[in-house]
Design a protein around this motif. Structure first.
Motif, short mmCIF file in Angstrom:
data_model
loop_
_atom_site.label_atom_id
_atom_site.label_comp_id
_atom_site.label_asym_id
_atom_site.label_seq_id
_atom_site.Cartn_x
_atom_site.Cartn_y
_atom_site.Cartn_z
N ARG A 169 0.76 -1.15 0.05
CA ARG A 169 0.15 -0.12 -0.05
C ARG A 169 0.77 1.20 0.05
O ARG A 169 1.09 1.96 1.16
N VAL A 215 2.59 4.49 -2.46
CA VAL A 215 2.10 5.69 -3.73
C VAL A 215 3.77 6.21 -3.86
O VAL A 215 4.21 6.55 -2.57
N TYR A 216 4.27 6.20 -4.83
CA TYR A 216 5.55 6.72 -5.38
C TYR A 216 5.42 8.10 -5.89
O TYR A 216 4.69 8.54 -6.59
N ASP A 246 5.13 8.82 -9.62
CA ASP A 246 4.14 8.20 -10.16
C ASP A 246 2.90 9.59 -9.70
O ASP A 246 1.61 9.40 -9.96
N MET A 247 3.35 10.58 -8.81
CA MET A 247 2.44 11.57 -8.46
C MET A 247 2.98 12.92 -8.72
O MET A 247 3.35 13.54 -7.90
N TYR A 281 3.75 16.77 -1.51
CA TYR A 281 3.31 15.28 -1.90
C TYR A 281 1.92 15.07 -0.99
O TYR A 281 1.33 14.21 -1.64
N PHE A 324 -1.69 14.08 -2.32
CA PHE A 324 -2.29 12.81 -2.46
C PHE A 324 -3.61 13.20 -1.99
O PHE A 324 -4.60 12.53 -2.50
N ASN A 348 -5.53 13.89 -4.89
CA ASN A 348 -5.93 12.81 -5.72
C ASN A 348 -7.15 11.88 -5.10
O ASN A 348 -7.70 11.20 -5.88
N GLU A 349 -7.16 11.86 -3.79
CA GLU A 349 -7.93 11.04 -3.26
C GLU A 349 -9.30 11.42 -3.02
O GLU A 349 -10.39 10.61 -3.15
N TYR A 362 8.55 7.27 -1.22
CA TYR A 362 7.39 6.78 -1.25
C TYR A 362 6.49 7.30 -0.17
O TYR A 362 7.14 7.55 0.93
N ARG A 389 0.41 4.17 2.75
CA ARG A 389 -1.12 4.35 3.11
C ARG A 389 -1.49 3.48 4.15
O ARG A 389 -0.81 2.77 4.79
#
Length: 230
Positions: free
Chosen positions: A63, A65-66, A69-70, A96, A100, A103-104, A154, A157
């Motif tokens: 779980r 997130v890098y 990739d964001m 970051y 997130f 995005n969430e 990273y 989560r």
């Protein structure tokens, strides 16, 4: 036990001993069942309760997130400038983590949460932003390399289905477990085995001082044992 954390505590008139269990540096994709078998079972006795850091379970579940990739947008950079920092871990003052959040839950909700958080600060209320964006955002950790260089790239989560994880661990190993999100400022119980008969307030009290620590201790497991009454 980790420095400045007592081994024995008293909760609701009952004494408990707590043992911090040191592990290796757990990598993404390892098995939490194997970790419990390797590190906990040799010490475990019937009646013990295992407290597990949520980060270890989330890493095992991949779980993460890098950063790569964001991509961080201008809105996240702008809003993060107004967020407060905390000694408890990464906050949305990190672009970051703010990205997130966008995005969430979406930009509109994040903007409204930021506005409400600003009003809350003026009124002396903290934590409004995280209450509004939810636990997936508030529970995100990582994105910093202050303690471990590997964690700089990273974010981690919160675990998926923590209650089910605890039931799985008990079915495979016999170890009764709870999963916690703890730091030196706050403790949250994310999940526990269905066989646990202690209420949430009691579970929080058992680890209220964050005995696992939040630095380089490498002690994600705390074994909690009821002691005989005097």
């Amino acid at each position: 036990m980790n420095e400045n954390k007592p081994v024995e505590i008293e909760v609701a008139g009952r004494r408990y001993a707590r043992r911090a269990i040191k592990t290796h540096f757990v990598q993404i994709g390892e098995s939490y069942i194997d970790l419990v078998k390797r590190y906990v079972l040799p010490l475990w006795q019937p009646g013990d309760l295992l407290s597990s850091s949520e980060k270890i379970i989330a890493l095992c579940q991949k779980r993460v997130v890098y950063k790569k990739d964001m991509p961080v947008g201008s809105l996240a950079r702008f809003l993060s400038r107004f967020a407060s920092s905390s000694t408890a871990g990464i906050g949305v003052n990190s672009p970051y983590k703010m990205q997130f959040a966008i995005n969430e839950v979406g930009a509109a909700r994040v903007i409204w949460a930021a506005v409400c958080a600003g009003v809350g600060k003026l009124l002396g209320h903290r934590g409004v932003f995280y209450e509004m964006v939810g636990q997936e955002v508030s529970g995100l950790d990582g994105f910093y390399d202050h303690e471990f260089e590997e964690c700089g790239e990273y974010g981690i989560r919160i675990p998926a289905e923590p209650d089910c994880v605890c039931d799985e661990v008990e079915a495979e190993t016999g170890v009764q477990m709870m999963i916690v999100d703890a730091n030196d400022l706050n403790v949250e119980i994310l999940g526990h085995a269905s066989s646990v008969d202690l209420d949430e307030d009691m579970l929080k009290a058992l680890i209220a001082d964050n005995p696992a620590g939040q630095s380089r201790e490498l002690t994600p497991f705390i074994l909690i044992r009821p002691l005989p009454e005097r």
